[in-house]
Design an enzyme around this catalytic site. Sequence first.
Site, short mmCIF file in Angstrom:
data_model
loop_
_atom_site.label_atom_id
_atom_site.label_comp_id
_atom_site.label_asym_id
_atom_site.label_seq_id
_atom_site.Cartn_x
_atom_site.Cartn_y
_atom_site.Cartn_z
N GLU A 1 9.87 15.22 15.30
CA GLU A 1 10.19 15.11 13.88
C GLU A 1 9.32 16.11 13.10
O GLU A 1 8.10 16.03 13.12
CB GLU A 1 9.90 13.68 13.41
CG GLU A 1 10.30 13.46 11.97
CD GLU A 1 10.17 12.00 11.54
OE1 GLU A 1 9.10 11.40 11.78
OE2 GLU A 1 11.12 11.48 10.94
N CYS B 1 13.74 10.56 6.61
CA CYS B 1 13.68 10.04 7.99
C CYS B 1 14.98 10.31 8.73
O CYS B 1 14.97 10.50 9.93
CB CYS B 1 13.33 8.56 7.98
SG CYS B 1 14.36 7.58 6.91
N GLU C 1 10.22 0.89 10.33
CA GLU C 1 11.24 1.94 10.14
C GLU C 1 10.53 3.25 10.38
O GLU C 1 9.70 3.66 9.58
CB GLU C 1 11.83 1.82 8.73
CG GLU C 1 13.16 2.52 8.60
CD GLU C 1 13.03 3.95 8.13
OE1 GLU C 1 13.04 4.85 9.01
OE2 GLU C 1 12.91 4.18 6.93
N LYS D 1 0.86 -1.19 0.00
CA LYS D 1 0.00 0.00 0.00
C LYS D 1 0.89 1.23 0.00
O LYS D 1 1.51 1.58 1.00
CB LYS D 1 -0.92 0.06 1.23
CG LYS D 1 -1.97 1.17 1.03
CD LYS D 1 -2.47 1.81 2.30
CE LYS D 1 -1.66 2.94 2.85
NZ LYS D 1 -1.63 4.19 2.08
P1 NDP Z 1 2.17 8.24 8.25
O1 NDP Z 1 2.98 7.45 9.20
O2 NDP Z 1 0.78 8.56 8.60
O3 NDP Z 1 2.13 7.51 6.81
C1 NDP Z 1 2.93 6.46 6.37
C2 NDP Z 1 2.09 5.38 5.70
O4 NDP Z 1 1.20 4.80 6.67
C3 NDP Z 1 1.20 5.88 4.58
O5 NDP Z 1 1.06 4.89 3.60
C4 NDP Z 1 -0.11 6.09 5.31
O6 NDP Z 1 -1.22 6.14 4.45
C5 NDP Z 1 -0.13 4.89 6.21
N1 NDP Z 1 -1.02 5.02 7.35
C6 NDP Z 1 -1.49 6.14 7.95
N2 NDP Z 1 -2.31 5.83 8.98
C7 NDP Z 1 -2.37 4.49 9.03
C8 NDP Z 1 -3.04 3.56 9.87
N3 NDP Z 1 -3.81 3.94 10.88
N4 NDP Z 1 -2.87 2.24 9.64
C9 NDP Z 1 -2.09 1.82 8.63
N5 NDP Z 1 -1.43 2.64 7.80
C10 NDP Z 1 -1.56 3.96 8.00
O7 NDP Z 1 2.91 9.55 7.92
P2 NDP Z 1 2.25 10.89 7.32
O8 NDP Z 1 2.16 10.75 5.89
O9 NDP Z 1 0.97 11.23 8.01
O10 NDP Z 1 3.32 11.96 7.76
C11 NDP Z 1 3.23 12.50 9.06
C12 NDP Z 1 4.58 12.59 9.68
O11 NDP Z 1 5.13 11.29 9.81
C13 NDP Z 1 5.62 13.35 8.87
O12 NDP Z 1 5.55 14.70 9.03
C14 NDP Z 1 6.87 12.78 9.42
O13 NDP Z 1 7.20 13.41 10.62
C15 NDP Z 1 6.51 11.35 9.72
N6 NDP Z 1 6.97 10.45 8.63
C16 NDP Z 1 8.13 9.81 8.82
C17 NDP Z 1 8.61 9.01 7.82
C18 NDP Z 1 9.90 8.30 8.00
O14 NDP Z 1 10.42 7.72 7.05
N7 NDP Z 1 10.48 8.30 9.18
C19 NDP Z 1 7.95 8.84 6.55
C20 NDP Z 1 6.68 9.55 6.46
C21 NDP Z 1 6.25 10.32 7.47
P3 NDP Z 1 -1.68 7.57 3.86
O15 NDP Z 1 -0.67 7.97 2.92
O16 NDP Z 1 -2.97 7.29 3.23
O17 NDP Z 1 -1.80 8.48 5.04
#
Ligand code: NDP
Length: 479
Positions: free
Chosen positions: A382, A285, A251, A176
Amino acid sequence: MLIGADWCDAASGRRLEVRDPATAEVVTTVPAAGAEDVDRAVKAARTAFEGREWGGARPVDRERWLLKLADLIETHAAEIAEIETIDNGKPLVISQRVDVPSAVDFVRYCAGWATKIEGTTVEPSLPGFRKNEFFAYTRREPVGVVGAIIPWNFPLLMAVWKVAPALAAGCAIVLKPAEDTPLTALRLAELALEAGFPAGAVNVVTGEGPSAGAALAAHAGIDKVAFTGSTAVGKRIGQAALENMTRISLELGGKSPVIVLDDVDPAVAASGAANAIFFNSGQVCVAGSRLYVQRKVYDAVLDGVSTIAGKMRIGPGLEKGTQLGPLVSERQLDRVAGYVRTGLEEGATLVAGGSRHGTRGWFHQPTILTGAAASARVAQEEIFGPVLAIIAHDGDDDAVAIANNSVYGLSGAVFSKSIERARAVADRVRTGTISVNGGSFFSPAVPFGGYKQSGIGREMGKLGFEEYLEVKSVAEGVK
Ligand code: NDP
């Protein structure tokens, strides 16, 4: 989206808009998968995993298909890089020079593992049996059906970090992608079919986290969840997985410290520190979002980083010469702007940037805050944007103490002319990766992952590959 051999819509017929972050305009729409679609995809993966074509494929077949997939990504590199830039916003040169070639390298690296899966033979000691009356060995078996959930910052790369080791191990996968950046995952799935992978080995469901993502993580039909994203969502996924004892690798977030010691060339340290935070607009990240500089060189390094920030060319990713692209979404722009406001309310001082750039698209200026307390939210949470907190330190012990004052432990960097001194500091920083006199690095053969709340498990390297294998111990009576 791809379920088994079918390119299909969501059962509900609902679709999600995909926008270009540089213009905020809709470029296309993709299906919004729900629990019913996820269930169908998991079943398709299970059928493939247990079937003759995929489940019965030999290691050399998996290796060959992965090598072919790498070749196809390489053949279509220009097109894939452009899709990535339109979808995510990042400068085209980053897509061309980092995202796509790193994905190719990683798929090739994983292809090699398919044929190198080995168990061990063991001489057991059992009460009542003589030596050699029992024989034992271990087999490494694919973990099964993998559910992978990935973020939007490096969409293709995050996809192959999960898809390639899963396929090398012989697993089937349901991926996904992030709702903001689903396009290269769909292209990858198309190329996987072209490379020869049997239907159902790779499935891609596009959809939202709380519906499609949550349904995948909680599905009793998957054997492992591989997740990259925020720590908050990672915890929820871990809890859902535990319910079914589903294997997990997480991660998660980071707040990576960059430590500058007082024997550096300030220009070298400033350039390294600027790259650590502003690369990919800080949406990394491992972004070096906390810069700790020893007092003697503090002014010179601050001056160097501020000068670089002030000169960065901000613009659409497709525009030649762009160094800093937009943030991925309006939500992310609001989040970053909110953190800058919080930093100022907490008493920090703005020395560069601080605002949205322009009115079209979701651009934010490279931003530097000084004077924040080490405990301030901007120094602890973050942000995932081009926002750097710079704080002075009083020497190696002090730097290590503030660097370790974090719930995160993903990555870090140390700058010093003395390798011995830098290494001694690096050894004491509690992070899963750390670099000395260089930026963050990713190599297919080097394991990557976090200490503390930055995650569980490793990606890349042999350790990362082994996350997709189970161990079976077999005991045979030889009489
Ligand atoms: P999320 O952790 O929400 O998103 C990452 C993935 O998880 C996306 O595919 C998202 O789907 C999915 N997801 C979201 N909610 C759920 C859930 N309840 N159950 C299962 N899967 C879920 O990150 P965000 O996109 O909201 O970003 C928010 C913050 O997260 C950023 O500002 C950053 O700080 C952090 N982040 C950190 C990352 C890293 O690599 N360390 C990467 C991305 C974000 P969808 O896209 O539909 O929301």
